[in-house]
Motif scaffolding. Structure first.
Motif: not given
Length: 144
Positions: A9-12, A30-31, A38-40, A43-46
């Motif tokens: 959500k935070n990185f293209i 992405f795969k 990717l989820q981490s 979350k890290l960015r958020n």
């Protein structure tokens, strides 16, 4: 290859791969990454609360190998975690002092699944992190 449909959500995707990987795979790239990594990253960015830069080549920047690296690149170690899609070099977009990010990673990195961090003395303007899909109790700081 991981089998998931997660897109950060935070990185293209261009921020995570090289131009040649993007040209070949587009969003499908992405795969190439572990879904939990990717989820981490998201979350890290958020939780950190400040925009983090990995690659910026898509905007005319100079970074193209701070995420997934092409297997035959001469950048870094021959078996670098970057070539397997679980290492990222994080920077601030505004190029401000990296020390707050270093301290954040030192304190909370293991809660994101970060397993290894390159010694901050070797990375004065970025933070090299490596993920694992396993829970880690502490982070291993290493010298290149």
């Amino acid at each position: 290859m991981p089998n998931h449909n997660y897109k950060t959500k935070n990185f293209i995707i261009q921020e995570l791969v090289t131009p040649s990987t993007f040209d070949k795979l587009g969003e499908y790239a992405f795969k190439l990454f572990d879904e939990k990594a990717l989820q981490s990253l998201d979350k890290l960015r958020n939780d950190y609360g400040k925009a983090l830069k990995i690659n910026d080549w898509v905007n005319g920047g100079r970074y193209s190998e701070s995420g997934l690296r092409d297997i035959h690149t001469n950048t870094g170690a021959s078996k670098s975690a970057h070539k397997f899609g679980y290492a990222f070099d994080l920077k601030h977009y505004d190029e401000s002092d990296i020390k707050p990010l270093q301290e954040f990673i030192r304190k909370f990195g293991s809660t994101y699944g970060i397993k290894r961090v390159e010694a901050f003395s070797h990375t004065p303007t970025w933070v090299h992190i490596e993920f694992t899909s396993e829970f880690v109790e502490s982070i291993y700081f290493f010298n290149p």
